[in-house]
Design a protein around this motif. Structure first.
Motif, PDB file in Angstrom:
ATOM      1  N   UNK A  49       0.824  -1.211   0.000  1.00  0.00           N
ATOM      2  CA  UNK A  49       0.000   0.000   0.000  1.00  0.00           C
ATOM      3  C   UNK A  49       0.857   1.259   0.000  1.00  0.00           C
ATOM      4  N   UNK A  50       2.041   1.182   0.601  1.00  0.00           N
ATOM      5  CA  UNK A  50       2.966   2.317   0.584  1.00  0.00           C
ATOM      6  C   UNK A  50       3.831   2.320  -0.664  1.00  0.00           C
ATOM      7  N   UNK A  51       4.081   1.117  -1.198  1.00  0.00           N
ATOM      8  CA  UNK A  51       4.997   1.009  -2.335  1.00  0.00           C
ATOM      9  C   UNK A  51       4.435   1.626  -3.606  1.00  0.00           C
ATOM     10  N   UNK A  52       3.108   1.765  -3.703  1.00  0.00           N
ATOM     11  CA  UNK A  52       2.510   2.299  -4.923  1.00  0.00           C
ATOM     12  C   UNK A  52       2.649   3.824  -5.026  1.00  0.00           C
ATOM     13  N   UNK A  53       3.005   4.479  -3.917  1.00  0.00           N
ATOM     14  CA  UNK A  53       3.040   5.949  -3.917  1.00  0.00           C
ATOM     15  C   UNK A  53       4.011   6.538  -4.936  1.00  0.00           C
ATOM     16  N   UNK A  54       5.261   6.058  -5.043  1.00  0.00           N
ATOM     17  CA  UNK A  54       6.152   6.672  -6.037  1.00  0.00           C
ATOM     18  C   UNK A  54       5.657   6.491  -7.463  1.00  0.00           C
ATOM     19  N   UNK A  55       5.012   5.360  -7.760  1.00  0.00           N
ATOM     20  CA  UNK A  55       4.452   5.159  -9.092  1.00  0.00           C
ATOM     21  C   UNK A  55       3.349   6.150  -9.392  1.00  0.00           C
ATOM     22  N   UNK A  56       2.501   6.399  -8.408  1.00  0.00           N
ATOM     23  CA  UNK A  56       1.442   7.396  -8.580  1.00  0.00           C
ATOM     24  C   UNK A  56       2.048   8.784  -8.727  1.00  0.00           C
ATOM     25  N   UNK A  57       3.101   9.059  -7.961  1.00  0.00           N
ATOM     26  CA  UNK A  57       3.761  10.365  -8.049  1.00  0.00           C
ATOM     27  C   UNK A  57       4.367  10.586  -9.428  1.00  0.00           C
ATOM     28  N   UNK A  58       5.053   9.576  -9.959  1.00  0.00           N
ATOM     29  CA  UNK A  58       5.636   9.692 -11.298  1.00  0.00           C
ATOM     30  C   UNK A  58       4.538   9.818 -12.342  1.00  0.00           C
ATOM     31  N   UNK A  59       3.463   9.037 -12.167  1.00  0.00           N
ATOM     32  CA  UNK A  59       2.331   9.154 -13.088  1.00  0.00           C
ATOM     33  C   UNK A  59       1.728  10.547 -13.082  1.00  0.00           C
ATOM     34  N   UNK A  60       1.676  11.163 -11.905  1.00  0.00           N
ATOM     35  CA  UNK A  60       1.147  12.522 -11.797  1.00  0.00           C
ATOM     36  C   UNK A  60       2.059  13.525 -12.500  1.00  0.00           C
ATOM     37  N   UNK A  61       3.374  13.361 -12.358  1.00  0.00           N
ATOM     38  CA  UNK A  61       4.313  14.276 -13.003  1.00  0.00           C
ATOM     39  C   UNK A  61       4.226  14.180 -14.522  1.00  0.00           C
ATOM     40  N   UNK A  62       3.967  12.980 -15.042  1.00  0.00           N
ATOM     41  CA  UNK A  62       3.946  12.768 -16.488  1.00  0.00           C
ATOM     42  C   UNK A  62       2.595  13.122 -17.094  1.00  0.00           C
ATOM     43  N   UNK A  63       1.515  12.691 -16.440  1.00  0.00           N
ATOM     44  CA  UNK A  63       0.174  12.818 -17.045  1.00  0.00           C
ATOM     45  C   UNK A  63      -0.760  13.747 -16.282  1.00  0.00           C
ATOM     46  N   UNK A  64      -0.301  14.320 -15.171  1.00  0.00           N
ATOM     47  CA  UNK A  64      -1.208  15.124 -14.358  1.00  0.00           C
ATOM     48  C   UNK A  64      -2.180  14.224 -13.615  1.00  0.00           C
ATOM     49  N   UNK A  65      -3.404  14.672 -13.466  1.00  0.00           N
ATOM     50  CA  UNK A  65      -4.410  13.906 -12.740  1.00  0.00           C
ATOM     51  C   UNK A  65      -5.181  12.960 -13.658  1.00  0.00           C
ATOM     52  N   UNK A  66      -4.574  12.577 -14.778  1.00  0.00           N
ATOM     53  CA  UNK A  66      -5.209  11.625 -15.699  1.00  0.00           C
ATOM     54  C   UNK A  66      -5.237  10.252 -15.029  1.00  0.00           C
ATOM     55  N   UNK A  67      -6.429   9.710 -14.819  1.00  0.00           N
ATOM     56  CA  UNK A  67      -6.605   8.487 -14.037  1.00  0.00           C
ATOM     57  C   UNK A  67      -5.809   7.299 -14.565  1.00  0.00           C
ATOM     58  N   UNK A  68      -5.833   7.002 -15.867  1.00  0.00           N
ATOM     59  CA  UNK A  68      -5.038   5.855 -16.340  1.00  0.00           C
ATOM     60  C   UNK A  68      -3.554   5.994 -16.049  1.00  0.00           C
ATOM     61  N   UNK A  69      -3.015   7.220 -16.155  1.00  0.00           N
ATOM     62  CA  UNK A  69      -1.610   7.434 -15.861  1.00  0.00           C
ATOM     63  C   UNK A  69      -1.290   7.185 -14.405  1.00  0.00           C
ATOM     64  N   UNK A  70      -2.136   7.696 -13.499  1.00  0.00           N
ATOM     65  CA  UNK A  70      -1.937   7.466 -12.075  1.00  0.00           C
ATOM     66  C   UNK A  70      -2.031   5.983 -11.738  1.00  0.00           C
ATOM     67  N   UNK A  71      -3.024   5.313 -12.322  1.00  0.00           N
ATOM     68  CA  UNK A  71      -3.250   3.897 -12.027  1.00  0.00           C
ATOM     69  C   UNK A  71      -2.113   3.030 -12.535  1.00  0.00           C
ATOM     70  N   UNK A  72      -1.689   3.277 -13.770  1.00  0.00           N
ATOM     71  CA  UNK A  72      -0.597   2.487 -14.331  1.00  0.00           C
ATOM     72  C   UNK A  72       0.699   2.700 -13.547  1.00  0.00           C
ATOM     73  N   UNK A  73       0.951   3.930 -13.136  1.00  0.00           N
ATOM     74  CA  UNK A  73       2.143   4.197 -12.332  1.00  0.00           C
ATOM     75  C   UNK A  73       2.106   3.467 -11.002  1.00  0.00           C
ATOM     76  N   UNK A  74       0.963   3.506 -10.331  1.00  0.00           N
ATOM     77  CA  UNK A  74       0.836   2.821  -9.048  1.00  0.00           C
ATOM     78  C   UNK A  74       0.957   1.315  -9.179  1.00  0.00           C
TER      79      UNK A  74
END
Length: 279
Positions: A49-74
């Motif tokens: 549950x903690x390990x997914x945070x950096x993936x979501x953070x990178x997804x946010x930097x690349x795609x903003x708040x685009x849901x697929x980007x956040x989800x794929x990163x996490x």
């Protein structure tokens, strides 16, 4: 009574979306949480549950708040930590819980650092604690989709997962299939944590998965009844948590998890009293 318990969901679309998202999370995370408890993997769920945070953070930097980007990163970050921890467990003297702990602490710190330095105007609290009342239509569809996929997959691999909980020696006789079932289950854990994270945040997502599961385990002996009770507890606490957060302007995620915690403490106390009276 109508104004308190029903009217908010009849009058406000965001409340209906939040309720549907929480119900979907409860139906999916309940059985998965029970299997984590039975497989003695509760702390590994915490690590993921903690390990997914950096993936979501990178997804946010690349795609903003685009849901697929956040989800794929996490999902990518969670699976990467799971794979790396498994590799370390096989190649070193460290047990799985120790290797998971090392990687998840690194991942959590990295995620917080990325969001703090590069997140701009995005509030870190949103990622850590979520905002279920802000769930939009795409997020709701994603969560419902994850739930549907998870329940179908669990139905297909239910028997080997349960066998592995109680008789791992038998499952080892299946050879290479044992690893496949474990890998599929870990994927389900990761995608459900990412789904719950969209509504409850990374710090609260595990609560809806584990607290109802360990509560149900105290009062159930069969796997199916434990899973059913976990779903009922999670769904009930989600509903009441949304009501309380709406009426008193409390943060929704922590309110829901706190209610799950209160149910757990109540059941734990009753179980302890019952055991003491019998002794």
């Amino acid at each position: 009574m109508y104004d308190i318990f029903i009217a908010p969901f009849m009058e406000y679309v965001f409340m209906r979306r939040a309720l549907l998202a929480c119900m979907a999370i409860s139906f999916s995370c309940g059985p998965i949480g029970v299997l984590l408890v039975l497989r003695r993997m509760s702390l590994l769920g915490d690590a993921l549950s903690h390990a997914i945070l950096p993936g979501i953070a990178v997804g946010y930097l690349i795609t903003g708040l685009w849901l697929p980007g956040l989800s794929l990163g996490g999902i990518a970050a969670g699976l990467l930590v799971a794979a790396a921890s498994g590799l370390v467990t096989r190649r070193t003297i460290l047990h799985e819980d120790a290797s998971f702990t090392g990687f998840y602490l690194i991942a959590l710190a990295l995620g917080i650092l990325i969001l703090s330095v590069k997140g701009g105007n995005m509030n870190l609290t949103h990622f850590l604690f979520g905002s279920v009342l802000a769930v939009d239509h795409p997020t709701m569809i994603y969560i419902v989709g994850v739930t549907t996929f998870s329940l179908i997959t669990l139905a297909v691999i239910y028997r080997p997962l349960v066998y592995e909980c109680f008789d791992p020696t038998f499952v080892k006789l299946l050879g290479s299939k044992e690893g496949k079932f474990h890998a599929i289950f870990m994927i389900l854990v990761v995608i459900n944590l990412v789904g719950a994270c969209q509504a409850l945040g990374t710090l609260m997502a595990l609560g809806i998965m584990m607290l109802p599961a360990i509560t149900a385990r105290l009062i159930s002996t069969q796997v199916w009844s434990t899973a059913l009770r976990a779903v009922i507890i999670a769904a009930s606490c989600s509903y009441l948590g949304l009501i309380l957060s709406f009426q008193f302007n409390w943060p929704s995620g922590p309110t829901i998890i706190l209610l799950c915690g209160l149910v757990y403490l109540s059941v734990l106390s009753l179980t302890a009293l019952k055991s003491h009276s019998h002794s």
